[in-house]
Write a protein that holds these residues in place. Sequence first.
Motif, PDB file in Angstrom:
ATOM      1  N   VAL A   2      31.677  39.984  44.301  1.00 36.35           N
ATOM      2  CA  VAL A   2      33.071  40.312  43.779  1.00 36.35           C
ATOM      3  C   VAL A   2      33.354  39.301  42.567  1.00 36.35           C
ATOM      4  CG1 VAL A   2      35.446  40.762  44.132  1.00 36.35           C
ATOM      5  CG2 VAL A   2      33.864  41.394  45.746  1.00 36.35           C
ATOM      6  N   THR A   3      33.727  39.734  41.682  1.00 38.14           N
ATOM      7  CA  THR A   3      33.952  38.627  40.527  1.00 38.14           C
ATOM      8  C   THR A   3      35.274  38.595  40.364  1.00 38.14           C
ATOM      9  OG1 THR A   3      34.046  40.199  38.569  1.00 38.14           O
ATOM     10  CG2 THR A   3      31.848  39.524  39.261  1.00 38.14           C
ATOM     11  N   GLN A   4      35.911  37.783  39.489  1.00 41.34           N
ATOM     12  CA  GLN A   4      37.413  37.369  39.221  1.00 41.34           C
ATOM     13  C   GLN A   4      37.917  38.758  38.440  1.00 41.34           C
ATOM     14  OE1 GLN A   4      39.240  34.859  40.159  1.00 41.34           O
ATOM     15  NE2 GLN A   4      41.223  35.999  39.327  1.00 41.34           N
ATOM     16  N   ALA A   5      36.964  39.212  37.289  1.00 40.79           N
ATOM     17  CA  ALA A   5      37.342  40.400  36.685  1.00 40.79           C
ATOM     18  C   ALA A   5      37.870  41.617  37.563  1.00 40.79           C
ATOM     19  CB  ALA A   5      36.526  40.935  35.791  1.00 40.79           C
ATOM     20  N   ASP A   6      37.133  41.487  38.610  1.00 38.12           N
ATOM     21  CA  ASP A   6      37.259  42.688  39.689  1.00 38.12           C
ATOM     22  C   ASP A   6      38.482  42.374  40.367  1.00 38.12           C
ATOM     23  OD1 ASP A   6      34.764  44.170  39.459  1.00 38.12           O
ATOM     24  OD2 ASP A   6      33.822  42.798  40.941  1.00 38.12           O
ATOM     25  N   ILE A   7      39.075  41.236  40.794  1.00 39.00           N
ATOM     26  CA  ILE A   7      40.130  40.901  41.588  1.00 39.00           C
ATOM     27  C   ILE A   7      41.404  41.370  40.371  1.00 39.00           C
ATOM     28  CG2 ILE A   7      41.367  39.138  42.682  1.00 39.00           C
ATOM     29  CD1 ILE A   7      38.796  38.136  43.590  1.00 39.00           C
ATOM     30  N   ASP A  59      45.573  43.246  55.008  1.00 39.75           N
ATOM     31  CA  ASP A  59      46.189  43.473  56.549  1.00 39.75           C
ATOM     32  C   ASP A  59      45.111  43.924  57.474  1.00 39.75           C
ATOM     33  OD1 ASP A  59      48.728  43.194  55.261  1.00 39.75           O
ATOM     34  OD2 ASP A  59      49.252  45.402  55.465  1.00 39.75           O
ATOM     35  N   ILE A  60      43.868  44.135  56.946  1.00 43.83           N
ATOM     36  CA  ILE A  60      42.710  44.562  57.585  1.00 43.83           C
ATOM     37  C   ILE A  60      42.068  43.442  58.434  1.00 43.83           C
ATOM     38  CG2 ILE A  60      40.279  45.522  57.674  1.00 43.83           C
ATOM     39  CD1 ILE A  60      41.413  47.186  55.275  1.00 43.83           C
ATOM     40  N   ALA A  61      41.919  43.193  60.045  1.00 46.09           N
ATOM     41  CA  ALA A  61      41.500  42.276  60.496  1.00 46.09           C
ATOM     42  C   ALA A  61      40.040  42.536  60.896  1.00 46.09           C
ATOM     43  CB  ALA A  61      42.116  42.171  62.165  1.00 46.09           C
ATOM     44  N   ASP A 105      37.559  39.729  51.761  1.00 49.07           N
ATOM     45  CA  ASP A 105      37.026  38.417  52.000  1.00 49.07           C
ATOM     46  C   ASP A 105      37.347  37.496  50.541  1.00 49.07           C
ATOM     47  OD1 ASP A 105      36.307  38.917  54.537  1.00 49.07           O
ATOM     48  OD2 ASP A 105      34.103  38.779  54.372  1.00 49.07           O
ATOM     49  N   ALA A 106      36.892  38.494  49.469  1.00 52.25           N
ATOM     50  CA  ALA A 106      37.413  37.869  48.182  1.00 52.25           C
ATOM     51  C   ALA A 106      38.960  37.471  47.915  1.00 52.25           C
ATOM     52  CB  ALA A 106      36.874  38.709  47.070  1.00 52.25           C
ATOM     53  N   LEU A 107      39.769  38.285  48.668  1.00 51.16           N
ATOM     54  CA  LEU A 107      41.249  38.024  48.638  1.00 51.16           C
ATOM     55  C   LEU A 107      41.523  36.776  49.549  1.00 51.16           C
ATOM     56  CD1 LEU A 107      42.346  41.811  48.964  1.00 51.16           C
ATOM     57  CD2 LEU A 107      42.540  40.146  46.935  1.00 51.16           C
ATOM     58  N   GLY A 108      40.621  36.067  50.073  1.00 50.98           N
ATOM     59  CA  GLY A 108      41.210  35.047  51.095  1.00 50.98           C
ATOM     60  C   GLY A 108      41.566  35.154  52.218  1.00 50.98           C
ATOM     61  N   VAL A 109      41.352  36.505  53.019  1.00 53.23           N
ATOM     62  CA  VAL A 109      41.805  36.695  54.240  1.00 53.23           C
ATOM     63  C   VAL A 109      41.145  35.988  55.126  1.00 53.23           C
ATOM     64  CG1 VAL A 109      42.286  38.671  55.953  1.00 53.23           C
ATOM     65  CG2 VAL A 109      42.465  39.127  53.463  1.00 53.23           C
TER      66      VAL A 109
END
Length: 113
Positions: A2-7, A59-61, A105-109
Amino acid sequence: MVTQADITAPEKVIKSSTSTIQRGVAKADGKLWMTAETLHFAPYNEDFGLGPYNIPLTDIAKVEKHSIPPLLPEGFKVTLMNDHTYQFIVANSETWIELVEKYRDALGVNVIE
Protein backbone atom coordinates in the motif's frame (compact mmCIF):
# COMPACT_ATOMS: atom_id res chain seq x y z
CA MET A 1 2.20 -2.93 -0.96
CA VAL A 2 0.00 0.00 0.00
CA THR A 3 1.50 3.31 -1.06
CA GLN A 4 0.99 6.76 0.45
CA ALA A 5 -0.94 7.67 -2.71
CA ASP A 6 -3.38 4.83 -1.97
CA ILE A 7 -3.97 6.09 1.56
CA THR A 8 -4.45 9.71 0.47
CA ALA A 9 -7.15 8.66 -2.04
CA PRO A 10 -9.66 7.28 0.52
CA GLU A 11 -12.66 7.23 -1.84
CA LYS A 12 -10.97 5.36 -4.69
CA VAL A 13 -12.53 1.91 -5.09
CA ILE A 14 -9.86 -0.74 -4.63
CA LYS A 15 -12.03 -3.81 -5.18
CA SER A 16 -15.72 -4.49 -5.74
CA SER A 17 -17.92 -7.45 -6.50
CA THR A 18 -21.37 -8.85 -5.98
CA SER A 19 -21.77 -10.45 -2.59
CA THR A 20 -24.26 -11.89 -0.15
CA ILE A 21 -24.25 -10.76 3.45
CA GLN A 22 -25.23 -13.36 6.03
CA ARG A 23 -26.51 -12.28 9.46
CA GLY A 24 -27.73 -15.35 11.35
CA VAL A 25 -30.31 -17.02 9.12
CA ALA A 26 -30.99 -13.84 7.12
CA LYS A 27 -29.19 -13.20 3.82
CA ALA A 28 -29.23 -10.37 1.30
CA ASP A 29 -27.56 -10.05 -2.10
CA GLY A 30 -25.80 -6.81 -2.92
CA LYS A 31 -22.59 -5.06 -3.85
CA LEU A 32 -19.45 -5.20 -1.72
CA TRP A 33 -16.66 -2.71 -2.31
CA MET A 34 -13.62 -1.45 -0.50
CA THR A 35 -11.82 1.87 -0.39
CA ALA A 36 -8.54 2.64 1.39
CA GLU A 37 -10.44 3.34 4.63
CA THR A 38 -13.80 1.56 4.48
CA LEU A 39 -15.49 -1.73 3.59
CA HIS A 40 -18.93 -1.02 2.11
CA PHE A 41 -21.94 -3.25 1.48
CA ALA A 42 -25.15 -2.09 -0.22
CA PRO A 43 -28.00 -4.59 -0.60
CA TYR A 44 -29.99 -4.71 -3.80
CA ASN A 45 -33.15 -4.70 -1.67
CA GLU A 46 -32.94 -2.55 1.46
CA ASP A 47 -36.38 -3.72 2.66
CA PHE A 48 -34.78 -6.72 4.42
CA GLY A 49 -32.86 -4.44 6.80
CA LEU A 50 -29.43 -5.90 5.96
CA GLY A 51 -27.54 -2.77 5.05
CA PRO A 52 -26.22 -0.60 3.74
CA TYR A 53 -23.10 -0.91 5.90
CA ASN A 54 -19.97 1.23 5.93
CA ILE A 55 -17.32 -0.46 8.07
CA PRO A 56 -14.19 1.59 8.80
CA LEU A 57 -11.11 -0.58 8.35
CA THR A 58 -9.78 0.85 11.62
CA ASP A 59 -12.72 -0.85 13.43
CA ILE A 60 -11.78 -4.31 12.12
CA ALA A 61 -10.00 -6.52 14.66
CA LYS A 62 -9.92 -9.68 12.54
CA VAL A 63 -10.77 -10.85 9.04
CA GLU A 64 -10.79 -14.56 8.27
CA LYS A 65 -12.00 -17.13 5.78
CA HIS A 66 -15.47 -18.34 6.65
CA SER A 67 -17.33 -21.05 4.79
CA ILE A 68 -19.83 -23.76 5.58
CA PRO A 69 -19.89 -26.08 2.54
CA PRO A 70 -22.25 -26.57 0.77
CA LEU A 71 -24.40 -23.83 2.32
CA LEU A 72 -21.76 -21.11 2.30
CA PRO A 73 -19.30 -22.11 -0.43
CA GLU A 74 -16.77 -19.29 -0.06
CA GLY A 75 -16.64 -16.21 2.05
CA PHE A 76 -15.04 -14.27 4.83
CA LYS A 77 -15.96 -12.97 8.25
CA VAL A 78 -15.06 -9.56 9.64
CA THR A 79 -14.90 -9.19 13.42
CA LEU A 80 -14.91 -5.65 14.76
CA MET A 81 -13.09 -4.38 17.84
CA ASN A 82 -16.44 -4.54 19.70
CA ASP A 83 -16.85 -8.26 18.69
CA HIS A 84 -19.67 -7.48 16.22
CA THR A 85 -19.34 -9.68 13.11
CA TYR A 86 -20.27 -9.50 9.43
CA GLN A 87 -20.18 -12.53 7.12
CA PHE A 88 -19.85 -12.08 3.38
CA ILE A 89 -20.29 -14.76 0.73
CA VAL A 90 -18.04 -13.74 -2.15
CA ALA A 91 -15.78 -15.29 -4.77
CA ASN A 92 -12.03 -15.03 -4.21
CA SER A 93 -12.34 -14.53 -0.46
CA GLU A 94 -8.57 -14.89 0.00
CA THR A 95 -8.03 -11.76 -2.12
CA TRP A 96 -10.58 -9.83 -0.06
CA ILE A 97 -8.94 -10.95 3.19
CA GLU A 98 -5.46 -9.93 1.99
CA LEU A 99 -6.66 -6.50 0.85
CA VAL A 100 -8.58 -5.74 4.04
CA GLU A 101 -5.60 -6.75 6.19
CA LYS A 102 -3.11 -4.84 4.04
CA TYR A 103 -5.07 -1.58 4.03
CA ARG A 104 -6.09 -1.89 7.69
CA ASP A 105 -2.43 -2.41 8.66
CA ALA A 106 -1.39 0.58 6.53
CA LEU A 107 -3.76 2.72 8.60
CA GLY A 108 -1.76 1.78 11.69
CA VAL A 109 -4.36 -0.35 13.43
CA ASN A 110 -2.97 -2.25 16.41
CA VAL A 111 -4.69 -5.62 16.22
CA ILE A 112 -4.71 -7.84 19.27
CA GLU A 113 -5.19 -11.51 18.34
